[in-house]
Design a protein around this motif. Structure first.
Motif, PDB file in Angstrom:
ATOM      1  N   THR A 144      24.881  11.563  23.307  1.00  0.00           N
ATOM      2  CA  THR A 144      25.284  10.913  24.556  1.00  0.00           C
ATOM      3  C   THR A 144      24.348   9.748  24.882  1.00  0.00           C
ATOM      4  OG1 THR A 144      25.943  11.343  26.846  1.00  0.00           O
ATOM      5  CG2 THR A 144      23.899  12.378  26.105  1.00  0.00           C
ATOM      6  N   ASP A 145      24.823   8.876  25.745  1.00  0.00           N
ATOM      7  CA  ASP A 145      24.025   7.786  26.292  1.00  0.00           C
ATOM      8  C   ASP A 145      23.303   6.970  25.207  1.00  0.00           C
ATOM      9  OD1 ASP A 145      24.560   9.807  28.365  1.00  0.00           O
ATOM     10  OD2 ASP A 145      23.512   8.373  29.661  1.00  0.00           O
ATOM     11  N   ALA A 146      24.101   6.230  24.441  1.00  0.00           N
ATOM     12  CA  ALA A 146      23.523   5.439  23.356  1.00  0.00           C
ATOM     13  C   ALA A 146      24.210   4.084  23.258  1.00  0.00           C
ATOM     14  CB  ALA A 146      23.683   6.182  22.036  1.00  0.00           C
ATOM     15  N   ASP A 180      18.450   4.642  21.302  1.00  0.00           N
ATOM     16  CA  ASP A 180      18.104   3.595  22.269  1.00  0.00           C
ATOM     17  C   ASP A 180      19.151   3.571  23.386  1.00  0.00           C
ATOM     18  OD1 ASP A 180      17.400   1.348  23.654  1.00  0.00           O
ATOM     19  OD2 ASP A 180      17.784  -0.059  22.013  1.00  0.00           O
ATOM     20  N   HIS A 181      18.699   3.880  24.598  1.00  0.00           N
ATOM     21  CA  HIS A 181      19.578   3.849  25.778  1.00  0.00           C
ATOM     22  C   HIS A 181      18.876   3.031  26.870  1.00  0.00           C
ATOM     23  CE1 HIS A 181      22.213   5.260  28.952  1.00  0.00           C
ATOM     24  NE2 HIS A 181      21.361   6.097  29.461  1.00  0.00           N
ATOM     25  N   GLY A 182      18.072   2.061  26.419  1.00  0.00           N
ATOM     26  CA  GLY A 182      17.221   1.335  27.362  1.00  0.00           C
ATOM     27  C   GLY A 182      15.979   2.158  27.628  1.00  0.00           C
ATOM     28  N   SER A 194      18.686  15.343  27.057  1.00  0.00           N
ATOM     29  CA  SER A 194      18.707  14.082  26.307  1.00  0.00           C
ATOM     30  C   SER A 194      17.756  13.057  26.928  1.00  0.00           C
ATOM     31  CB  SER A 194      20.132  13.529  26.233  1.00  0.00           C
ATOM     32  OG  SER A 194      20.604  13.243  27.538  1.00  0.00           O
ATOM     33  N   HIS A 195      17.799  12.940  28.242  1.00  0.00           N
ATOM     34  CA  HIS A 195      16.910  12.038  28.989  1.00  0.00           C
ATOM     35  C   HIS A 195      17.047  12.424  30.453  1.00  0.00           C
ATOM     36  CE1 HIS A 195      20.839  10.268  29.330  1.00  0.00           C
ATOM     37  NE2 HIS A 195      20.449   9.287  30.100  1.00  0.00           N
ATOM     38  N   THR A 196      16.225  11.825  31.305  1.00  0.00           N
ATOM     39  CA  THR A 196      16.221  12.351  32.674  1.00  0.00           C
ATOM     40  C   THR A 196      16.887  11.404  33.673  1.00  0.00           C
ATOM     41  OG1 THR A 196      13.922  11.619  32.832  1.00  0.00           O
ATOM     42  CG2 THR A 196      14.306  13.953  32.395  1.00  0.00           C
ATOM     43  N   HIS A 197      17.889  10.645  33.246  1.00  0.00           N
ATOM     44  CA  HIS A 197      18.752  10.022  34.249  1.00  0.00           C
ATOM     45  C   HIS A 197      19.346  11.170  35.071  1.00  0.00           C
ATOM     46  CE1 HIS A 197      19.342   5.912  32.064  1.00  0.00           C
ATOM     47  NE2 HIS A 197      18.316   5.897  32.889  1.00  0.00           N
ATOM     48  N   MET A 198      19.561  10.893  36.345  1.00  0.00           N
ATOM     49  CA  MET A 198      19.851  11.961  37.296  1.00  0.00           C
ATOM     50  C   MET A 198      21.011  12.882  36.889  1.00  0.00           C
ATOM     51  SD  MET A 198      19.962  11.140  41.263  1.00  0.00           S
ATOM     52  CE  MET A 198      19.423  12.348  42.457  1.00  0.00           C
ATOM     53  N   ASP A 199      22.049  12.271  36.341  1.00  0.00           N
ATOM     54  CA  ASP A 199      23.240  13.069  36.005  1.00  0.00           C
ATOM     55  C   ASP A 199      22.995  14.003  34.816  1.00  0.00           C
ATOM     56  OD1 ASP A 199      22.958  10.647  34.656  1.00  0.00           O
ATOM     57  OD2 ASP A 199      25.078  10.487  34.165  1.00  0.00           O
ATOM     58  N   HIS A 200      21.830  13.877  34.187  1.00  0.00           N
ATOM     59  CA  HIS A 200      21.504  14.738  33.039  1.00  0.00           C
ATOM     60  C   HIS A 200      20.429  15.762  33.382  1.00  0.00           C
ATOM     61  CE1 HIS A 200      23.619  12.162  29.995  1.00  0.00           C
ATOM     62  NE2 HIS A 200      23.506  11.319  31.011  1.00  0.00           N
ATOM     63  N   PHE A 201      19.918  15.685  34.626  1.00  0.00           N
ATOM     64  CA  PHE A 201      18.756  16.535  34.920  1.00  0.00           C
ATOM     65  C   PHE A 201      18.773  17.136  36.328  1.00  0.00           C
ATOM     66  CE2 PHE A 201      13.915  16.902  35.254  1.00  0.00           C
ATOM     67  CZ  PHE A 201      13.868  18.013  34.429  1.00  0.00           C
TER      68      PHE A 201
HETATM   69 ZN   LIG Z   1      21.657   7.658  30.894  1.00  0.00          ZN
END
Ligand SMILES: [Zn+2]
Ligand SMILES: [Zn+2]
Length: 334
Positions: free
Chosen positions: A247-249, A158-160, A52-59
């Motif tokens: 997730t993350d929205a 949009d999650h920032g 979904s995006h590469t914030h640490m908990d997702h990657f």
């Molecule tokens: Zn996130």
């Protein structure tokens, strides 16, 4: 056909879902957070990963998967948001690869970075020290993967930072009962393709279907049978299942519209529920949904089942409150 679809960790753990199929030796992963809990047998089945995006908990699971996969003859396809190629390359560059050229097997990553209107792919092979190769750039119309049996679509939320939500759809499967057709005096032939096309289009039962074939002396013979009779007697139709992962929205008008459109009619909807609605301000500040918003979105999308995850650690002993709040909204009892 989907065999199982489940969260990788408990709802307080790193986000991610593992989807497994009957009759296929390939599994899908949505997000790539902590995956240590998955046994190597399951990790080695993963063929597609949608990040979904590469914030640490997702990657953060990337390294573990790479470690397990090295030296194996396999290919993993990864998809992620803008800057994803750079994220993957930076991870690959953080190791030394001087002895890999002679490996017996070549592990390969096929990575696609998605932009609103195009997608860029690069290939990284272990035996080539994971140097980027074969860059391709093609238009992106919302579809990430178009397979014979399934498709995967995504939308930007949009999650920032741009964050992708995904939906996986199996195609409807139509099996023709050839023995029944024979009993009906209908030889098989090219007309079955037209028959399948009628079913896929949802044509009515009274539609006349022309069955035709060539007999032994080369002349064309034909019979007309109603679609309803063929559908009922001679076909087994298995509707494809749809699974969405959201997730993350931030809860805003545009995200709401995109989430509902993407996940409409899902058999199963994975959706984040990090905060209680009484903490809606904190949720908005962090660009996340509340449990109530998650339940409402799934309800509006007409999802049949929901699976909640990404609970904030601040509710560590109160996971049931998040569950209850989301389920109440989902069932329409706010
Ligand atoms: Zn996130
Ligand atoms: Zn997150």
């Amino acid at each position: 056909m989907i065999h199982s679809a489940s969260l990788i960790n408990d709802p307080f753990g790193d986000p991610g879902a593992y989807v497994d199929f009957k009759y296929r030796r390939e599994a899908f992963l949505f997000d790539l957070g902590d995956i240590h809990i998955l046994p190597p047998r399951k990790l080695l089945k993963i063929g597609y990963i949608f990040v979904s995006h590469t914030h640490m908990d997702h990657f953060i699971g990337f390294d573990h998967l790479l470690r397990i996969s090295l030296g194996r003859d396999r290919c993993i396809r990864l998809y992620g948001p803008p800057n994803f190629l750079r994220n993957v390359e930076d991870k690959l560059h953080s190791y030394t690869w001087n002895l890999v050229a002679n490996y017996a097997n070549d592990f390969e990553l096929l990575v696609t970075e998605i932009h609103p209107e195009h997608k860029i792919s690069r290939q990284y092979r272990c035996r080539n020290a994971f140097r980027p190769e074969g860059e391709k750039c093609v238009d992106y119309d919302g579809t990430l993967v178009q397979g014979d049996f399934f498709s995967v679509r995504s939308v930007f939320l949009d999650h920032g930072t741009p964050c992708l939500a995904f939906c996986f759809e199996e195609k409807t499967r139509i099996n023709i009962k050839k023995n029944v057709l024979r009993e009906m005096g209908l030889p098989t032939g090219a007309w079955l393709l037209e028959l399948k096309a009628h079913v896929m289009k949802g044509e009515p039962d009274d539609l006349p279907v022309r069955a035709w074939w060539r007999n032994t002396d080369g002349r064309t013979e034909e019979k007309t049978v109603s679609l309803g009779v063929l559908r009922q007697k001679a076909m087994k139709i298995t509707p494809g299942q749809k699974i969405s992962y959201v997730t993350d929205a931030l809860y805003n008008e545009e995200n709401v519209r995109r989430i509902i459109e993407l996940s409409a009619g899902s058999e199963l909807m994975f959706i984040e529920a990090p905060f209680l609605h009484e903490d809606a301000d904190a949720a908005a500040r962090k660009y996340h949904l509340t449990a109530r918003q998650a339940g409402m979105l799934a309800r509006q999308a007409g999802a049949k089942r929901i699976m909640l995850f990404h609970f904030s650690p601040k509710y560590k002993t109160e996971g049931d409150l998040l569950h209850r709040e989301a389920m109440n909204a989902f069932q329409g009892a706010l």
